[in-house]
Design an enzyme around this catalytic site. Structure first.
Site, PDB file in Angstrom:
ATOM      1  N   HIS A  44       0.822  -1.198   0.000  1.00 22.60           N
ATOM      2  CA  HIS A  44       0.000   0.000   0.000  1.00 22.60           C
ATOM      3  C   HIS A  44       0.863   1.257   0.000  1.00 22.60           C
ATOM      4  O   HIS A  44       0.419   2.340   0.382  1.00 22.60           O
ATOM      5  CB  HIS A  44      -0.962  -0.015   1.188  1.00 22.60           C
ATOM      6  N   ASP A 173      -3.859  -4.003  12.773  1.00 15.24           N
ATOM      7  CA  ASP A 173      -4.299  -3.599  11.427  1.00 15.24           C
ATOM      8  C   ASP A 173      -4.523  -4.876  10.646  1.00 15.24           C
ATOM      9  O   ASP A 173      -3.573  -5.551  10.245  1.00 15.24           O
ATOM     10  CB  ASP A 173      -3.208  -2.736  10.773  1.00 15.24           C
TER      11      ASP A 173
END
Length: 328
Positions: A44, A173
């Site tokens: 990401h 996460d």
């Protein structure tokens, strides 16, 4: 290869400025992409940058749009993201949740018509740095079959929970699929097997072959039926609280993964009071016996080590993708 952090960020900013971003937005956006790679989440960061640029060129992201307030109800606010850059919308939303928490003890901001936030953990760290517990989640395009199904009908809807702690915050996460799609793409590119089954192959058997799982679109939810249920509930909450699009409507719109719905919650925390409690919990967890020389780490702990190494030695990048970005 390794690239100095500032060089990585500067290259991202150069490309964004060429596509019409204001200087401030280009700098902020480039910083988030660079931070993600710096912290070891290249899926990401650098590796996702090209896809982000494609979305920009297709008009799916409006680079200089701003979120607008829809409704305010005390500690709860609804915002319209106006299809602006997802990372900047997300950071803005968590900032608002933090401000509401400092005024009311808790703050909740739900935003519709926004875009991919890249690494969700970014906003958990943001809350923790402000001294708040942070909880945030997003829905996605359908990419995960419901338990008992064979076709994608749920999103892998990432969930982030962050607890502020001196010396390194605890930040969970996680995607609701056993392996995030970024991780599946990474294993596919490296032609390596997954360490544990991550989905089903074309024969309907659990597989460690990332390419086979991506081909069937049958990723495995965490906790089997429990993960399937959690994905559904997160989609319900994101859609209802924001008044935005659900996984179903995002998928059926045909506009790729844009216009998603997200929720950001901040809770004011007393770091001094909580420090001993957090230490007790972590120390007890780490006291477990291990096998094979393994190490017990709390969520976010290893990321801090990666960050330190990246800043000292340069950010680890895929040379082929780095060269592609330099040509943009």
């Amino acid at each position: 290869m390794r690239v100095p952090y500032q060089q990585l960020k500067a290259e991202f900013k150069r490309v964004l400025l060429s596509l019409g971003f204001t200087n401030d937005k280009a700098d902020d956006c480039a910083g988030i992409f660079a931070d993600n790679s710096r912290d070891g989440v290249a899926s990401h960061g650098l590796n996702r940058f090209g896809v982000f640029i494609e979305y920009l060129k297709e008009g799916l992201i409006t680079p200089n749009a701003e979120p607008s307030l829809v409704t305010s109800m005390g500690a709860i606010e609804q915002w319209d993201g106006n299809f602006a850059t997802g990372m900047l919308n997300a950071r803005f939303s968590m900032d608002r949740a933090i401000a509401l928490a400092k005024e009311n003890g808790i703050g909740c901001v739900a935003i519709k018509n926004t875009n991919h936030w890249m690494r969700g953990g970014t906003y958990g760290w943001q809350a923790a740095e402000a001294g708040c517990v942070g909880i945030c989640f997003t829905n996605t395009i359908a990419n995960l079959p419901p338990w008992g199904g064979t076709q994608p009908r749920l999103g892998n809807n990432p969930l982030i929970i962050a607890v502020p702690k001196k010396g390194g915050h605890v930040v969970l996460d996680m995607a609701i699929s056993q392996f995030s799609f970024g991780k599946l793409w990474q294993y596919e590119a490296q032609n390596k097997p997954l360490p544990l089954p991550g989905g089903y192959d074309s024969q309907g058997k659990l597989s460690t072959d990332a390419a086979a799982i991506l081909a069937t679109k049958r990723a495995l939810p965490i906790g089997f039926w429990k993960g399937s249920g959690l994905s559904l509930v997160l989609d319900l909450l994101a859609t209802i609280l924001s008044g935005g699009s659900s996984t179903a409507s995002i998928t059926q719109s045909g506009r790729k993964e844009t216009g998603v719905s997200q929720v950001f919650i901040a809770i004011k925390a007393d770091a001094e009071q909580n420090e001993a409690l957090i230490a007790q919990i972590l120390d007890y967890t780490k006291s477990s016996a291990t096998e094979g020389g393994s190490e017990i780490l709390y969520p976010g702990e290893n990321m801090l080590r990666t960050r330190e190494k990246s800043l000292a030695e340069g950010v680890l990048v895929d040379e082929r993708i780095w060269e592609e970005v330099k040509k943009l």
